[in-house]
Scaffold this active site. Sequence first.
Site, PDB file in Angstrom:
ATOM      1  N   VAL A 149      -3.972  -1.539  -8.126  1.00 29.56           N
ATOM      2  CA  VAL A 149      -2.627  -1.165  -8.574  1.00 29.56           C
ATOM      3  C   VAL A 149      -1.633  -1.097  -7.406  1.00 29.56           C
ATOM      4  CG1 VAL A 149      -1.244   0.632  -9.697  1.00 29.56           C
ATOM      5  CG2 VAL A 149      -3.455   0.022 -10.616  1.00 29.56           C
ATOM      6  N   ILE A 152      -0.531  -4.532  -6.600  1.00 30.87           N
ATOM      7  CA  ILE A 152       0.389  -5.015  -7.645  1.00 30.87           C
ATOM      8  C   ILE A 152       1.769  -4.378  -7.460  1.00 30.87           C
ATOM      9  CG2 ILE A 152       0.835  -4.919 -10.152  1.00 30.87           C
ATOM     10  CD1 ILE A 152      -2.262  -5.366 -10.429  1.00 30.87           C
ATOM     11  N   TYR A 153       1.776  -3.094  -7.107  1.00 32.79           N
ATOM     12  CA  TYR A 153       3.045  -2.400  -6.810  1.00 32.79           C
ATOM     13  C   TYR A 153       3.789  -3.140  -5.690  1.00 32.79           C
ATOM     14  CZ  TYR A 153       5.744   1.256  -4.321  1.00 32.79           C
ATOM     15  OH  TYR A 153       6.710   1.972  -3.653  1.00 32.79           O
ATOM     16  N   LEU A 154       3.071  -3.470  -4.619  1.00 33.84           N
ATOM     17  CA  LEU A 154       3.727  -4.169  -3.502  1.00 33.84           C
ATOM     18  C   LEU A 154       4.243  -5.544  -3.951  1.00 33.84           C
ATOM     19  CD1 LEU A 154       1.335  -3.335  -0.502  1.00 33.84           C
ATOM     20  CD2 LEU A 154       3.589  -2.343  -0.989  1.00 33.84           C
ATOM     21  N   LYS A 157       7.433  -5.084  -5.941  1.00 31.74           N
ATOM     22  CA  LYS A 157       8.573  -4.835  -5.038  1.00 31.74           C
ATOM     23  C   LYS A 157       8.992  -6.150  -4.359  1.00 31.74           C
ATOM     24  CE  LYS A 157       9.217  -0.216  -4.990  1.00 31.74           C
ATOM     25  NZ  LYS A 157      10.339   0.357  -5.765  1.00 31.74           N
TER      26      LYS A 157
END
Length: 238
Positions: A149, A152-154, A157
Amino acid sequence: MVSAVRAVAGGHTAAAMRVVSVAMKVVIIGGHGKVALLLARALADRGQRVVSAVRNPLHVADVERVGATGVLLDIENASLGEVTETVRGADVVVFAAGAGAGSGAERKWSVDRDGAMLAADASEIAGVARLIVVSAMGADLADPGSTDVFQIYLRAKAEADASVRARDLAWTIVRPGRLTDGAATGRITLGQDLARGEITRADVADLLCELAVTGHGERRQFDVVSGETPIAQAAAAV
Ligand SMILES: NC(=O)c1ccc[n+]([C@@H]2O[C@H](COP(=O)([O-])OP(=O)(O)OC[C@H]3O[C@@H](n4cnc5c(N)ncnc54)[C@H](OP(=O)(O)O)[C@@H]3O)[C@@H](O)[C@H]2O)c1
């Protein structure tokens, strides 16, 4: 106060000109976030008009307590028209929303990527000149194949940032290191590809405020962590 001074003609002669000082209007999307609340307070303390867009009606009182006007906006469920109306008339839009720790991959895409892109679309349509996006350090270093996760967050962004950079807006992308809740230090290190580090949310908020008020950092993307350079000096040198 950048873009806050307007000459008003009284009659037709130069002698009749007078100068009035007008506060900027700053719209913060994700207005109930920890950074966003500190930013609203900092902007209000510097005499700016702040509109904090929140998704929970119970949060309106909190943003009003820090000097902002609260409006409702759920960036995952709003139409482009609704977001455009929210940002219309703003001098600066700050995207400070995030899916937050504990949320799954789906919300990284829907808030951190699609929300930021929707804010950029709306800003362009509404004719808002300036968009400041709170991204994250290391966004471009994400593992493209990972299902973790955080990776995926990076990626979310990074994709949002790439979309924002392609626009004809005076964008600024601020990529903080790990956020902490300590007190403001007033000193930061700002630059490209910095070594991993931390920064207090209060220092990030003060940097965002400085960028919004001065206009520094247009069409620039940079990392920021705690450091030794006074915030105003670091912002001016971007
Ligand atoms: N944590 C870190 O170490 C770190 C590091 C670098 C960058 N960042 C980024 O820095 C930014 C600010 O961080 P923070 O600590 O202030 O975050 P935060 O306290 O979690 O605030 C994020 C805000 O986004 C709002 N939000 C979530 N979904 C929304 C939606 N659909 N519509 C409107 N608002 C929505 C949340 O609303 P609710 O209050 O209703 O939940 C919350 O108020 C985030 O973009 C984060 O990704 C974080």
